[in-house]
Write an enzyme that holds these catalytic residues in place. Structure first.
Site, short mmCIF file in Angstrom:
data_model
loop_
_atom_site.label_atom_id
_atom_site.label_comp_id
_atom_site.label_asym_id
_atom_site.label_seq_id
_atom_site.Cartn_x
_atom_site.Cartn_y
_atom_site.Cartn_z
N HIS A 243 -18.20 -56.54 13.03
CA HIS A 243 -19.54 -55.93 12.97
C HIS A 243 -19.80 -54.90 14.09
O HIS A 243 -19.98 -53.73 13.83
CB HIS A 243 -20.62 -57.02 13.08
CG HIS A 243 -20.48 -58.14 12.11
ND1 HIS A 243 -20.82 -58.04 10.77
CD2 HIS A 243 -20.06 -59.41 12.29
CE1 HIS A 243 -20.61 -59.21 10.17
NE2 HIS A 243 -20.14 -60.06 11.06
O1 RIB Z 1 -24.50 -60.79 12.03
C1 RIB Z 1 -23.52 -60.27 12.91
C2 RIB Z 1 -24.11 -60.00 14.26
O2 RIB Z 1 -24.58 -61.23 14.81
C3 RIB Z 1 -23.08 -59.47 15.27
O3 RIB Z 1 -23.74 -58.66 16.21
C4 RIB Z 1 -22.59 -60.73 15.93
O4 RIB Z 1 -22.11 -60.50 17.26
C5 RIB Z 1 -23.85 -61.54 15.99
O5 RIB Z 1 -24.59 -61.12 17.12
#
Ligand code: RIB
Ligand code: CA
Length: 313
Positions: A243
């Site tokens: 992500h």
């Molecule tokens: O949903 C994914 C996000 O939530 C990313 O930023 C991961 O690090 C968590 O913070």
């Protein structure tokens, strides 16, 4: 080298946050003015500690790390140790950092930084819940027109949610903060699950890091191997979504991404859909287009870029 781009990274490390921070610190195009930690994947004492561990892993003990909000604006904190492990950075065994945490509160640092730089000079890169940024906007509304843009990982629409059927973690943890940010008028580039779920850490891609053989690359491979196992089981796929590095990759090679300007509104009333980012992709409302919402990524080039840059650390 053209003018470097000044950024503040707001983060809740987290293995994917860690890779995003490594990418930023490996990229001479970016000038990281500071890293602000927020409670999210794990509680604040761990997210600020992990941010310092990552800076030292990158050989950058000079980077200023600040601690911010220890809980969301309204709701109780929800964490994700089941994904990131008890430390929030399970996988590699990173030494306790020697670099000190800065004394200034992260929210004050964000405000001070935006007030002392020229308008449009500083970009906020958010990798976790938006509590620090929302508190800064509420505390000092004058900063809103001064932010060049907020590039955020958060939300989801066609892909649904990853914490509830409708909400992505960063928004779900602090929906009220997200609501403040999306209503702020600050230009937003949004990396929702719709795009991050197309950036999967397959076995070949993790091998790409491991084969570099450097200390940083081996640690990165271990972080990704630990981090991906939860999503692999959940979605039954090879690799987990990477992500947060999408935020930094956008600053380096924006052409890797495509999407469209839409209205994004955040659910803060219904428990059923709490934290849902309602993205008006088909523009069926007259609501203002407050975000550039990304939906596509050139994921092969994305991982090539990551390996290239992390090899340099
Ligand atoms: O949903 C994914 C996000 O939530 C990313 O930023 C991961 O690090 C968590 O913070
Ligand atoms: Ca994160």
């Amino acid at each position: 080298m053209g003018k470097t781009r000044k950024i503040v990274i707001d983060t809740d490390p987290g293995q994917d946050d860690a890779v995003a921070i490594l990418l930023a610190l490996a990229s001479p195009e970016l000038d990281v003015l500071g890293i602000t930690a927020v409670a999210g994947n794990v509680p604040l004492p761990l997210t600020e500690l992990n941010a310092r561990k990552i800076c030292e892993l990158a050989g950058r003990p000079d980077i200023r790390v600040f601690a911010g909000a220890s809980r969301p604006m309204v709701r109780d904190l929800v964490t994700a140790e089941h994904v990131h492990g008890k430390t929030g950075l399970d996988g590699p065994d990173l030494p306790e950092p020697e670099m000190m945490l800065m004394g200034e509160h992260a929210v004050d640092f964000i405000i001070d930084t935006l007030m002392k730089h020229d308008e449009g000079e500083v970009t906020l890169c958010t990798l976790g819940p938006l509590t620090n940024v929302a508190l800064a906007l509420v505390r000092e509304p004058k900063i809103a027109p001064r932010v060049r843009e907020i590039v955020m990982m958060g939300g989801g629409f066609f892909e649904g949610g990853n914490v509830t059927p409708t909400a992505e973690f960063n928004i779900y943890v602090d929906p009220h903060a997200a609501d403040v940010v999306f209503r702020s008028g600050v230009p937003i580039v949004m990396m929702p699950l719709d795009v991050t779920h197309k950036a999967l850490t397959t076995a070949d891609r993790i091998a790409g890091f491991r084969n570099l053989g450097t200390r940083v690359a081996l640690a990165t491979a271990k972080m990704l191997e630990y981090f991906e196992r939860f999503d692999e089981e959940k979605y039954g796929i090879d690799g987990g979504p990477l992500h947060d590095p999408c935020v930094i990759a956008y600053l380096l090679e924006p052409h890797l991404f495509s999407g469209r300007e839409c209205n994004v509104s955040v659910e803060t009333a219904s428990e059923l859909t709490m934290g849902m980012t309602v993205i008006d992709w088909w523009r069926v409302t007259e609501k203002p287009k407050n975000a550039l919402v990304m939906r596509e990524i050139d994921h092969d080039r994305f991982f090539e870029l990551l390996v290239e840059r992390i090899a340099a650390l």
